[in-house]
Design an enzyme around this catalytic site. Structure first.
Site, PDB file in Angstrom:
ATOM      1  N   GLY A  51     -58.363  64.705 -21.448  1.00 50.21           N
ATOM      2  CA  GLY A  51     -57.958  64.268 -22.771  1.00 50.21           C
ATOM      3  C   GLY A  51     -56.904  63.188 -22.671  1.00 50.21           C
ATOM      4  CB  CYS A  52     -54.237  62.274 -25.003  1.00 49.59           C
ATOM      5  SG  CYS A  52     -52.843  61.153 -25.145  1.00 49.59           S
TER       6      CYS A  52
END
Length: 181
Positions: free
Chosen positions: A9-10
């Site tokens: 993810g981020c």
């Protein structure tokens, strides 16, 4: 010192999660796995470069080993969602372990097999294992993002709960459990 490259993810979330661990010397947000040299954030976010947001973790294996880093990795992101983490959607948010050698590949494959065997997650794990390609550091404003922007909504709503989970589950691994936001 050794290195690990993980995407879940981020990269802001992963950087914040790993930065406070004992034995972790440095965490750099960046990009890996695409087909464009020297990608930038805008190009990666378009999905056209094939890169994944990752962190490169430099760590002392005498203090924290690769298998332990993977335990934290699987605890702070959802490895069962393809190309997404929460509201972050796109191939740049893939769950991926870029292994730097055969030992890392075997450790990662074994960790995934164990998590599947123990049915830790309700859905199958979709985390990719791939040899580490070239790592490109992200722009300076992405580095140490959470620490510099802790009051921002994204940080409060997405990153802070992950850090709270680390404090609960892995407090023994933290350099300074009280200071971890």
């Amino acid at each position: 010192m050794e290195k690990a490259i993980l995407g879940g993810g981020c990269f802001w979330c992963l950087e914040a999660a790993f930065s406070g661990l004992k034995g972790v010397r440095r965490v750099v947000s960046g990009y890996c796995g695409g087909h464009v040299d020297d990608p930038d954030y805008r190009a990666v976010c378009s999905g056209a470069t094939g890169h994944v947001e990752v962190v490169e973790i430099e760590y002392d294996p005498a203090v924290v080993d690769y298998a332990t880093l993977l335990q934290v990795f699987f605890a702070v992101h959802d490895p069962t969602t393809l190309d997404r983490q929460g509201h972050d959607v796109g191939s740049q948010y893939a769950s991926v372990i870029f292994h730097l050698d055969e030992v890392q590949r075997e450790t990662a494959a074994g960790t995934i097999a164990e998590l599947e065997r123990e049915q830790v997650f309700a859905d199958p794990i979709v985390t990719r294992l791939a040899p580490a390609p070239r790592f490109y550091p992200a722009e300076d404003y992405h580095q140490d993002y959470y620490r510099q922007n802790a009051q921002q909504n994204y940080c409060q709503l997405v990153i802070s709960p992950k850090l709270a989970k680390i404090r609960r589950k892995f407090s023994h691994l933290l350099q300074n459990p009280e200071a971890q936001n």
